[in-house]
Design an enzyme around this catalytic site. Structure first.
Site, mmCIF file in Angstrom:
data_model
loop_
_atom_site.group_PDB
_atom_site.id
_atom_site.type_symbol
_atom_site.label_atom_id
_atom_site.label_comp_id
_atom_site.label_asym_id
_atom_site.label_seq_id
_atom_site.Cartn_x
_atom_site.Cartn_y
_atom_site.Cartn_z
ATOM 1 N N TYR B 101 0.769 -1.169 0.077
ATOM 2 C CA TYR B 101 0.226 0.123 -0.225
ATOM 3 C C TYR B 101 0.893 1.337 -0.095
ATOM 4 C CZ TYR B 101 -4.067 -2.735 0.843
ATOM 5 O OH TYR B 101 -5.528 -3.787 1.404
ATOM 6 N N TYR B 140 -0.251 -9.858 -0.418
ATOM 7 C CA TYR B 140 0.927 -9.052 0.951
ATOM 8 C C TYR B 140 0.093 -10.330 1.887
ATOM 9 C CZ TYR B 140 -3.428 -6.288 3.100
ATOM 10 O OH TYR B 140 -4.487 -5.897 2.715
ATOM 11 N N ARG B 150 -2.676 -12.347 2.730
ATOM 12 C CA ARG B 150 -4.198 -11.872 2.091
ATOM 13 C C ARG B 150 -4.184 -11.983 0.642
ATOM 14 N NH1 ARG B 150 -7.816 -8.662 3.966
ATOM 15 N NH2 ARG B 150 -8.821 -10.445 3.203
ATOM 16 N N HIS B 153 -7.386 -8.364 -2.839
ATOM 17 C CA HIS B 153 -8.267 -7.882 -3.247
ATOM 18 C C HIS B 153 -8.011 -6.482 -3.364
ATOM 19 C CE1 HIS B 153 -6.455 -7.392 1.334
ATOM 20 N NE2 HIS B 153 -7.029 -6.485 1.020
ATOM 21 N N HIS B 155 -10.518 -2.955 -1.775
ATOM 22 C CA HIS B 155 -11.882 -2.754 -0.653
ATOM 23 C C HIS B 155 -12.067 -1.478 -1.331
ATOM 24 C CE1 HIS B 155 -8.695 -3.462 2.842
ATOM 25 N NE2 HIS B 155 -7.692 -3.413 2.210
HETATM 26 FE FE LIG Z 1 -6.280 -4.553 2.272
#
Ligand SMILES: [Fe+2]
Lengths: 177, 233
Positions: B101, B140, B150, B153, B155
């Site tokens: 991110y 990640y 994870r 995806h 959000h």
């Molecule tokens: Fe996330």
């Protein structure tokens, strides 16, 4: 079937616009709004009493006449800081019509999003000095000993404090609406 | 003024529980007390309207293409009654192609991409359609359990016509081998509800010589079938 909620996770700050915590900001939808200017503040803590420093708090409230369909947009968003604090600047809402010709005490709807919350939590902030609290239809559903978790108290005139405890002793009352 | 029609409550199992033993961060954050069941009032039946600019292309920053596989994501936002949500704000955010991110708190040892911010905002049209262009995010690691990753995806954050319809969710990708291992995805007990979180490859959304397309429809809470069930409380 409605789409399943999922946690906002720890990186929701990508949709954080810090200026949204000031509902009266000069370049926002409520610039010049008339009313009693107030600050709403508090902290968020978890079941261990630890500060929750990665929560996103949203508020939604009526204008001073208790309306949602006027020019005023009572929406704000604020992240909790390194001390678990949130802080909004807005104007005080008026009483809002309730179901069946009842009248709700002035209140602010609060939504809490965070890592570890698979669905967001909903609660309300009421103001300690409001006589209408006594007859508010929602507060009357809350056991009297827990109502204080939804009632903000004045720190200094115009600044209202409501701490949110996600879990454990003095746990905040959350709502299923 | 007539009272607003209550929203339907979720079918058991179709929403994740707050306390989910295999998702460690829920343990100290999930309330222990049952929520107070409250009637729908104007406060929850109304919602903010946003007069904000759209930003529908995450794949280019200042004229420079982000690294990774460009994709298009499109879908409709409806309520459970099948009515399209018009002019609803859809905010999305995600990791870059390497699984990192653009965020100071993300310390995953993967490269940042100066041409990828990972945040967009679009509004639904009169039929509830939204669409944006992005880069397929990477998986990640996270610290929930040993060797936890994870699934890929995006959000999503949505506003409906009532604040009680507010939704934050995640869109997953079809065929991701991490889905059957992910405590967040698996927290929702109902298999059909989980599968609705997985986008579908869609040749109609795919743009020739440009990008693969994925379809992801979202359903917000709709009017209760029995509006008088909880009219007084
Ligand atoms: Fe996330």
């Amino acid at each position: 079937m409605s789409t399943a909620h999922q946690t906002a996770g720890p990186f929701w700050h990508l949709i954080d616009f810090p200026e949204w915590a000031d509902l009266l900001r000069a370049d926002g939808p409520n610039a010049g709004a008339q009313g009693e200017r107030i600050t709403l503040q508090g902290t968020v803590t978890d079941g261990d009493g630890a500060l929750v420093t990665d929560a996103m708090i949203e508020i939604w409230h009526a204008d001073p006449e208790g309306r949602y369909d006027g020019a005023f947009q009572g929406f704000g968003r604020c992240g909790t800081d390194a001390e678990g604090r949130f802080r909004f600047t807005t104007i005080k809402p008026g009483p809002v019509p309730g179901r069946g010709n009842t009248l709700q005490a002035p209140h602010v709807q609060i939504a809490i999003f965070a890592r570890g919350l698979l669905q967001h939590l909903t609660t309300r902030l009421y103001f300690a000095d409001e006589p209408l609290n006594e007859s508010d239809p929602l507060l009357s559903l809350v056991p009297s000993e827990r109502r204080c978790t939804m009632i903000a108290t004045p720190v200094i005139p115009g600044t209202w404090q409501l701490d949110i405890r996600l879990q454990g002793g003095a746990e905040t009352v959350f709502l299923d609406i | 003024m007539s009272d607003p029609i209550p929203y339907a409550r979720a079918i058991p199992g179709t929403q994740p529980p707050l306390d989910s033993p295999s998702y460690g961060s829920t343990h100290k954050r999930a309330p222990r007390q049952e929520p107070i069941r409250a009637p729908l009032t104007l406060t929850e039946a109304t919602s903010p309207r946003f007069a904000l600019p759209s930003h529908a292309d995450m794949s280019v920053v200042e004229g420079h293409a982000a690294m990774g596989e460009r994709i298009i994501v499109a879908g409709r936002v409806l309520d459970e009654g099948g009515s399209p949500l018009r002019g609803s704000m859809v905010e999305v955010w995600q990791a870059n192609a390497a699984g990192r991110y653009h965020h100071a708190r993300d310390q995953h040892d993967a490269p940042l991409d100066p041409h990828f911010q990972g945040q967009a905002r679009v509004f639904t049209d009169d039929e509830g359609w939204y669409r944006f262009t992005t880069i397929r995010p990477g998986a990640y690691p996270w610290r929930n359990h040993h060797n936890a990753w994870r699934p890929t995806h995006i959000h999503f954050s949505l506003f409906g016509q009532g604040f009680a319809q507010r939704l934050i969710t995640q869109m997953y990708f079809p065929g991701d081998p991490l889905l059957p291992l992910d405590p967040i995805f698996l927290a929702t007990a109902d298999e059909e509800a989980r599968n609705r979180l997985v986008a579908k490859f869609d040749l109609d959304v795919t743009q020739p010589e440009f990008a693969l397309g994925y379809r992801f429809d979202i359903t917000l809470r709709g009017p209760s079938a029995t509006p008088f069930e909880e009219g007084h409380a």
